[in-house]
Every structure is written in structure tokens, then in C-alpha cells.
Design a protein around this motif. Structure first.
Motif, PDB file in Angstrom:
ATOM      1  N   ARG A 139       2.139  -2.882   3.850  1.00 21.98           N
ATOM      2  CA  ARG A 139       2.294  -1.689   4.679  1.00 21.98           C
ATOM      3  C   ARG A 139       1.816  -2.022   6.088  1.00 21.98           C
ATOM      4  NH1 ARG A 139       0.460   3.722   1.938  1.00 21.98           N
ATOM      5  NH2 ARG A 139       2.411   3.333   0.838  1.00 21.98           N
ATOM      6  N   VAL A 140       2.573  -1.555   7.083  1.00 20.75           N
ATOM      7  CA  VAL A 140       2.221  -1.814   8.482  1.00 20.75           C
ATOM      8  C   VAL A 140       2.521  -0.545   9.276  1.00 20.75           C
ATOM      9  CG1 VAL A 140       4.489  -2.934   8.838  1.00 20.75           C
ATOM     10  CG2 VAL A 140       2.621  -3.339  10.471  1.00 20.75           C
ATOM     11  N   ASN A 141       1.498   0.034   9.882  1.00 16.48           N
ATOM     12  CA  ASN A 141       1.679   1.228  10.713  1.00 16.48           C
ATOM     13  C   ASN A 141       2.430   2.353  10.001  1.00 16.48           C
ATOM     14  OD1 ASN A 141       0.402   0.011  12.942  1.00 16.48           O
ATOM     15  ND2 ASN A 141       2.306  -0.976  13.574  1.00 16.48           N
ATOM     16  N   GLY A 142       2.088   2.565   8.732  1.00 18.26           N
ATOM     17  CA  GLY A 142       2.710   3.656   7.998  1.00 18.26           C
ATOM     18  C   GLY A 142       4.098   3.354   7.466  1.00 18.26           C
ATOM     19  N   GLN A 143       4.548   2.118   7.665  1.00 21.08           N
ATOM     20  CA  GLN A 143       5.837   1.687   7.134  1.00 21.08           C
ATOM     21  C   GLN A 143       5.590   0.874   5.864  1.00 21.08           C
ATOM     22  OE1 GLN A 143       8.480   2.735   9.154  1.00 21.08           O
ATOM     23  NE2 GLN A 143       6.785   3.610  10.317  1.00 21.08           N
ATOM     24  N   LEU A 190       9.746   4.208   6.348  1.00 25.32           N
ATOM     25  CA  LEU A 190       8.572   5.066   6.335  1.00 25.32           C
ATOM     26  C   LEU A 190       7.984   5.149   4.918  1.00 25.32           C
ATOM     27  CD1 LEU A 190       7.130   6.927   8.416  1.00 25.32           C
ATOM     28  CD2 LEU A 190       8.550   8.791   7.555  1.00 25.32           C
TER      29      LEU A 190
END
Lengths: 120, 120
Positions: free
Chosen positions: A25-29, A99
Motif C-alpha cells: 500500500r502506498v498513499n492509500g492506494q 484506491l
């Protein structure tokens, strides 16, 4: 989450097709891996773009008026709200970025292919 | 943005090291490609996580108390605010995902390696 992730090692753990698994997961993605084969259902995601990166194989992404074909090392982003249908004539391994919380079948929450992603 | 992107074709257009180039965007995140060689500067990003996926070669990501080593097909996410330093003993090709507008050297805006990303 804070460890090195091998795409090959994670893919080896996945059985079946069209069942996305979250691997990072990266920045809510969510970063997901999925094995695909055959035709998926037409759907869209109202709130998220969806990036497809082919790890191995060949993936068609059908849009309402065109078909994009991706091979290993190629990516394509389906913008939010755009109807699309992934198709693979042979098994294909795909990395997805979208997302967190996105359902694979979009607005079609009761398809036989609907499969909420789980962490792998 | 709405076209198929070949990582190999884009990488072939990149000269030099530590100069990230944007090749796609998904949900406000830039997808970048960069060729790296040698030691980068220690830095952090206060507002964005940073995903590193090795396309070819070997990449070390030094954190304050540990070193993670990634080879082709492996990824790692450096959480926002965590100081880090990428290092490559030989040329390595990396795909990055981070918030659009991120500067490669983080809070160090005047390093000789500071290089705002441009679309490729």
C-alpha cells in the motif's frame, strides 16, 4: 507492509483467476496482484482510476470503443468512471494499483466474479 | 496519459542517473522511471510514501538502522517521514510511485542531485 515484496513469490501463492490480492500500500492506494484468464465482466469504478501493469502474459483491456493490448512490462490506466473489461486469452499475471477498498467488479457487487481483495 | 506505456521503451529514452521521469499517473500518484547508479543523498518526504519497484538490476535502500536489498520484480515502500538513501552498485532501473509533485531529494531542494521530474 514495511518489508521487501517479491512479485514472483506472491504470485506463486495465488490460486485461481480474477481474485485480487493486496501485496502493498502506498498513499492509500492498494498494490494488488491477480491472475486472470478469460473474459471479465464489464464494469466501472466511480471513485478510482485503475492502473494495470502486466507482469507476464498478454492482457486486453476493452473500453467502450477500443481495445488496448498490453504485454509484459506494459501498463495502462483506466480513468475513473470509464467502463472497461479485462480479457486474457491465456493466463496472465497483472499488478494493479487503485484506491484501497476498491471492489474488482466495480458497481456490480453481485457478479459471480465479485471478489473483495485480501492481504497476501 | 490514456495510452499503453512500455517501461522498456520509456527507459530507452532516459539518459543519465537519478533523473526521474513521469510515465503515468493514477489517483494523483505519479508513476516514474529512473536509472540509478551510485549513492543518492539521505533525505525524506514529509507528505508522501514512496514505492520502489526494481525493473532491472539491484537496488539497496538504506534506512537509518537497516539496509533493504531489492532485485528485479521486488518492491519496497518507504513510509513518509522516514529517512532513506537509495544505493546501486551497478546501473539499476526503478519504477517509483509517489504523490504527484514530489521532489526526488525531498527536503534537500538544493542538492546537486535535485531533479524535478518531467513527463516522458
Amino acid at each position: 507492509m514495511n518489508s521487501v515484496v517479491s512479485l514472483a513469490d506472491k504470485l506463486a501463492l495465488i490460486d485461481g483467476h480474477w481474485a485480487p490480492h493486496i501485496v502493498s500500500r502506498v498513499n492509500g492506494q492498494d498494490v494488488k496482484l491477480v491472475k486472470v484468464l478469460g473474459e471479465f465482466v464489464w464494469h466501472d469504478h466511480p471513485d478510482t482510476d485503475e492502473l494495470f501493469l502486466v507482469v507476464s502474459g498478454t492482457l486486453h483491456i476493452d473500453l467502450p470503443e477500443t481495445r488496448h493490448t498490453l504485454t509484459e512490462g506494459e501498463l495502462f490506466v483506466v480513468p475513473r468512471t470509464v467502463r472497461h473489461r479485462p480479457v486474457a486469452d491465456q493466463e496472465c499475471h497483472v499488478l494493479l494499483i487503485e484506491l484501497a477498498g476498491t471492489l474488482n467488479t466495480g458497481e456490480r457487487t453481485d457478479s459471480r466474479l465479485t471478489n473483495p481483495a485480501t492481504w497476501l
